[in-house]
Design an enzyme around this catalytic site. Structure first.
Site, PDB file in Angstrom:
ATOM      1  N   GLU A  87      90.403  68.543  51.457  1.00  0.00           N
ATOM      2  CA  GLU A  87      91.117  68.917  50.232  1.00  0.00           C
ATOM      3  C   GLU A  87      92.178  67.873  49.892  1.00  0.00           C
ATOM      4  O   GLU A  87      92.998  67.514  50.733  1.00  0.00           O
ATOM      5  CB  GLU A  87      91.762  70.296  50.475  1.00  0.00           C
ATOM      6  CG  GLU A  87      92.495  70.900  49.298  1.00  0.00           C
ATOM      7  CD  GLU A  87      93.052  72.298  49.658  1.00  0.00           C
ATOM      8  OE1 GLU A  87      92.613  72.900  50.656  1.00  0.00           O
ATOM      9  OE2 GLU A  87      93.935  72.771  48.931  1.00  0.00           O
TER      10      GLU A  87
ATOM     11  N   GLY B  27      96.241  79.282  47.823  1.00  0.00           N
ATOM     12  CA  GLY B  27      97.456  80.097  47.877  1.00  0.00           C
ATOM     13  C   GLY B  27      98.676  79.208  47.970  1.00  0.00           C
ATOM     14  O   GLY B  27      98.572  78.009  48.246  1.00  0.00           O
TER      15      GLY B  27
ATOM     16  N   LYS C 223      96.257  71.627  58.045  1.00  0.00           N
ATOM     17  CA  LYS C 223      96.986  70.638  57.260  1.00  0.00           C
ATOM     18  C   LYS C 223      96.938  69.320  58.012  1.00  0.00           C
ATOM     19  O   LYS C 223      97.147  69.292  59.238  1.00  0.00           O
ATOM     20  CB  LYS C 223      98.443  71.084  57.080  1.00  0.00           C
ATOM     21  CG  LYS C 223      98.590  72.307  56.195  1.00  0.00           C
ATOM     22  CD  LYS C 223      98.272  71.965  54.747  1.00  0.00           C
ATOM     23  CE  LYS C 223      98.539  73.136  53.829  1.00  0.00           C
ATOM     24  NZ  LYS C 223      98.250  72.819  52.428  1.00  0.00           N
TER      25      LYS C 223
ATOM     26  N   LYS D  32      91.860  76.502  57.958  1.00  0.00           N
ATOM     27  CA  LYS D  32      92.172  75.238  57.280  1.00  0.00           C
ATOM     28  C   LYS D  32      93.347  74.600  58.009  1.00  0.00           C
ATOM     29  O   LYS D  32      94.352  75.259  58.275  1.00  0.00           O
ATOM     30  CB  LYS D  32      92.517  75.533  55.820  1.00  0.00           C
ATOM     31  CG  LYS D  32      93.206  74.402  55.071  1.00  0.00           C
ATOM     32  CD  LYS D  32      93.269  74.714  53.571  1.00  0.00           C
ATOM     33  CE  LYS D  32      94.658  74.506  52.998  1.00  0.00           C
ATOM     34  NZ  LYS D  32      94.727  74.791  51.554  1.00  0.00           N
TER      35      LYS D  32
ATOM     36  N   LYS E  42      94.149  77.509  41.753  1.00  0.00           N
ATOM     37  CA  LYS E  42      95.431  78.200  41.937  1.00  0.00           C
ATOM     38  C   LYS E  42      95.944  78.546  40.558  1.00  0.00           C
ATOM     39  O   LYS E  42      96.101  77.661  39.705  1.00  0.00           O
ATOM     40  CB  LYS E  42      96.448  77.287  42.625  1.00  0.00           C
ATOM     41  CG  LYS E  42      96.208  77.073  44.111  1.00  0.00           C
ATOM     42  CD  LYS E  42      97.280  76.180  44.692  1.00  0.00           C
ATOM     43  CE  LYS E  42      97.032  75.935  46.172  1.00  0.00           C
ATOM     44  NZ  LYS E  42      97.881  74.824  46.672  1.00  0.00           N
TER      45      LYS E  42
ATOM     46  N   SER F 271      95.373  79.230  56.453  1.00  0.00           N
ATOM     47  CA  SER F 271      95.827  77.847  56.382  1.00  0.00           C
ATOM     48  C   SER F 271      96.873  77.640  57.477  1.00  0.00           C
ATOM     49  O   SER F 271      97.875  78.347  57.518  1.00  0.00           O
ATOM     50  CB  SER F 271      96.425  77.603  54.994  1.00  0.00           C
ATOM     51  OG  SER F 271      97.016  76.329  54.917  1.00  0.00           O
TER      52      SER F 271
ATOM     53  N   ASP G 121      92.715  69.980  44.764  1.00  0.00           N
ATOM     54  CA  ASP G 121      93.745  70.997  44.549  1.00  0.00           C
ATOM     55  C   ASP G 121      94.717  70.429  43.501  1.00  0.00           C
ATOM     56  O   ASP G 121      94.555  70.658  42.300  1.00  0.00           O
ATOM     57  CB  ASP G 121      94.441  71.316  45.896  1.00  0.00           C
ATOM     58  CG  ASP G 121      95.626  72.266  45.786  1.00  0.00           C
ATOM     59  OD1 ASP G 121      96.059  72.581  44.668  1.00  0.00           O
ATOM     60  OD2 ASP G 121      96.156  72.695  46.838  1.00  0.00           O
TER      61      ASP G 121
ATOM     62  N   ASP H 225      93.310  69.889  54.717  1.00  0.00           N
ATOM     63  CA  ASP H 225      94.042  69.702  53.462  1.00  0.00           C
ATOM     64  C   ASP H 225      95.146  68.677  53.685  1.00  0.00           C
ATOM     65  O   ASP H 225      96.015  68.868  54.543  1.00  0.00           O
ATOM     66  CB  ASP H 225      94.652  71.050  53.022  1.00  0.00           C
ATOM     67  CG  ASP H 225      95.353  70.969  51.665  1.00  0.00           C
ATOM     68  OD1 ASP H 225      95.348  69.886  51.047  1.00  0.00           O
ATOM     69  OD2 ASP H 225      95.895  72.007  51.226  1.00  0.00           O
TER      70      ASP H 225
HETATM   71  O1  OSB Z   1      97.976  72.906  49.338  1.00  0.00           O
HETATM   72  O2  OSB Z   1      97.015  74.756  49.630  1.00  0.00           O
HETATM   73  C1  OSB Z   1      98.052  74.094  49.619  1.00  0.00           C
HETATM   74  C2  OSB Z   1     100.969  76.271  50.760  1.00  0.00           C
HETATM   75  C3  OSB Z   1     102.004  75.732  50.024  1.00  0.00           C
HETATM   76  C4  OSB Z   1     101.750  74.651  49.217  1.00  0.00           C
HETATM   77  C5  OSB Z   1     100.462  74.123  49.138  1.00  0.00           C
HETATM   78  C6  OSB Z   1      99.426  74.681  49.848  1.00  0.00           C
HETATM   79  C7  OSB Z   1      99.699  75.758  50.706  1.00  0.00           C
HETATM   80  C8  OSB Z   1      98.708  76.386  51.582  1.00  0.00           C
HETATM   81  C9  OSB Z   1      98.953  77.841  51.927  1.00  0.00           C
HETATM   82  O3  OSB Z   1      97.804  75.799  52.121  1.00  0.00           O
HETATM   83  C10 OSB Z   1      97.802  78.740  51.687  1.00  0.00           C
HETATM   84  C11 OSB Z   1      98.221  80.194  51.716  1.00  0.00           C
HETATM   85  O4  OSB Z   1      98.913  80.668  50.791  1.00  0.00           O
HETATM   86  O5  OSB Z   1      97.858  80.871  52.677  1.00  0.00           O
HETATM   87 MG    MG Z   2      95.964  72.372  48.983  1.00  0.00          MG
END
Ligand code: OSB
Ligand code: MG
Length: 369
Positions: free
Chosen positions: A213, A290, A163, A161, A262, A135, A238, A188
């Site tokens: 996402e 994660g 953001k 992925k 999660k 990510s 999510d 995401d």
């Molecule tokens: O939305 O998936 C998410 C990290 C912190 C809070 C929300 C998210 C995330 C990530 C990190 O996308 C994914 C990872 O742990 O590698």
């Molecule tokens: Mg997410």
């Protein structure tokens, strides 16, 4: 099995690189580590709540109080040591899923260590390896993003992925797709859009994305169902998917194609498995999300992702993607196939290094019966 002691530790671990999402930038991870002791063994769990209520309403402080005042006393008063019994008992308390999950995970680790079996086996997971993915947060400039994506591809990540948020979406996707036309890419938004953005989000279809996402706020199932009708890109939930009931409703309302599971957000492994099984029964694939966990929380995620319906690449990356030195040995590595091996030892199957934990600890409290 008698629970003798519960320890809560507040830890700070600097990230190797800041992580920025639509709700903000973080330079270090602040989180609660849970240790539950019984018969010479220690079960480890991690609470995924952050310092600030940005991802959801929970924080390190709210989880600390809920565990201290309600959940830890409950474990001692009822003599709870079974994670399933713990899940059943805490159902009557509203919310605070991350706090509950931290304890449930430690109880699972303890149980598996007692039985000398890896967690994945207890859960019914059969995979020897799980699919890795990375990510990539919002950067200062598109050129920084391109450089980071290239670096992760070189390290062998089979899926990236990105953001996104309004103003950091179509423009960067154009650039990333131009540079890397064939990679598996997904995005995401962490709830950053509103129903007014639905028409604009249709443009995502131009970039051959594996999924989008959580574009809308957690409560806004309506916008997700409206978007899904208009877009070809698969829609993944999510933040909205906080329990089996929420997932079931969203399914009936045709809000999603895919679910990110999660364990913290849904309140533990028992609930995560229920969502996994429901999705399997509807032929909906899931993957493991994660929260930039330490190696302890990440080891828990790896065992969960060994369940059969985790069919898509997970947000589970190598230790060094997050931290200069993780809390565990061995460190999590990715294989040449872009996978992560499921640890084979008892419980989480990795060893937390006490000296590193101690060095990162800012606050500690011990609870006994
Ligand atoms: O939305 O998936 C998410 C990290 C912190 C809070 C929300 C998210 C995330 C990530 C990190 O996308 C994914 C990872 O742990 O590698
Ligand atoms: Mg997410």
């Amino acid at each position: 099995m008698n629970i003798e002691k519960i320890e809560l530790l507040l830890l700070e671990l600097p990230y190797v690189h800041f992580f920025e999402t639509s709700f903000g930038r973080e330079e270090k991870k602040t989180f609660i580590l849970v240790k539950i002791f019984s018969g010479g063994l220690c079960g480890f769990g991690e609470v995924t709540a952050d310092l600030l209520p940005l991802y959801n309403y929970e924080t390190t402080s709210t989880s600390w109080v809920i565990i201290k005042e309600i959940l830890a006393p409950l474990i001692f008063d009822r003599g709870l040591s079974s994670p399933v019994a713990f899940h059943t008992e805490v159902q009557r308390f509203k919310g605070h899923h991350m706090a509950k999950a931290g304890l449930e995970l430690a109880l699972w680790d303890l149980k598996a260590k007692k039985e000398r079996r890896p967690l994945s086996e207890l859960y019914g997971g059969d995979k020897k390896e799980v699919l890795s993915g990375v990510s990539v947060g919002i950067q200062d400039k598109t050129s920084d993003l391109i450089r980071r994506v290239e670096d992760f591809l070189q390290k062998g990540y089979p899926r990236v992925k990105l953001k996104i948020k309004p103003g950091w979406d179509i423009k960067i996707l154009e650039q990333v797709r131009k540079e890397f036309p064939r990679i598996t890419l997904q995005v995401d938004a962490n709830c950053a859009y509103t129903s007014a953005d639905i028409e604009r989000l249709k443009e995502l279809d131009e970039y051959d994305l594996a999924l989008v996402e959580q574009p809308f706020p957690a409560f806004d199932l309506l916008s997700h169902s409206q978007l899904k009708k208009r877009i070809r890109t698969p829609v993944c939930l999510d933040e909205s998917a906080e329990s089996l009931d929420a997932v079931r409703q969203a399914y009936e309302m045709r809000c999603f194609d895919i679910i990110n599971i999660k364990v913290g957000r849904v309140g533990g492994i028992v609930e995560a498995k229920k969502i996994h099984d429901f999705c399997a029964s509807k032929a909906v694939p899931v993957w493991c999300g994660g929260m930039l966990e330490s190696g302890i929380g990440r080891a828990h995620n790896i065992h969960l992702a060994a369940l059969p319906n985790f069919k898509l690449t997970n947000d589970i990356s190598a230790s060094r993607r997050y931290f200069a030195r993780d809390l565990i040995e061995p460190q999590v590595e990715i294989t040449e196939q872009g996978t992560i091996k499921v640890p084979e030892g008892p419980g989480i199957g990795v060893t937390p290094i006490e000296a590193r934990i101690e060095k990162a600890t800012r606050k500690k409290e011990v609870f006994t019966p």
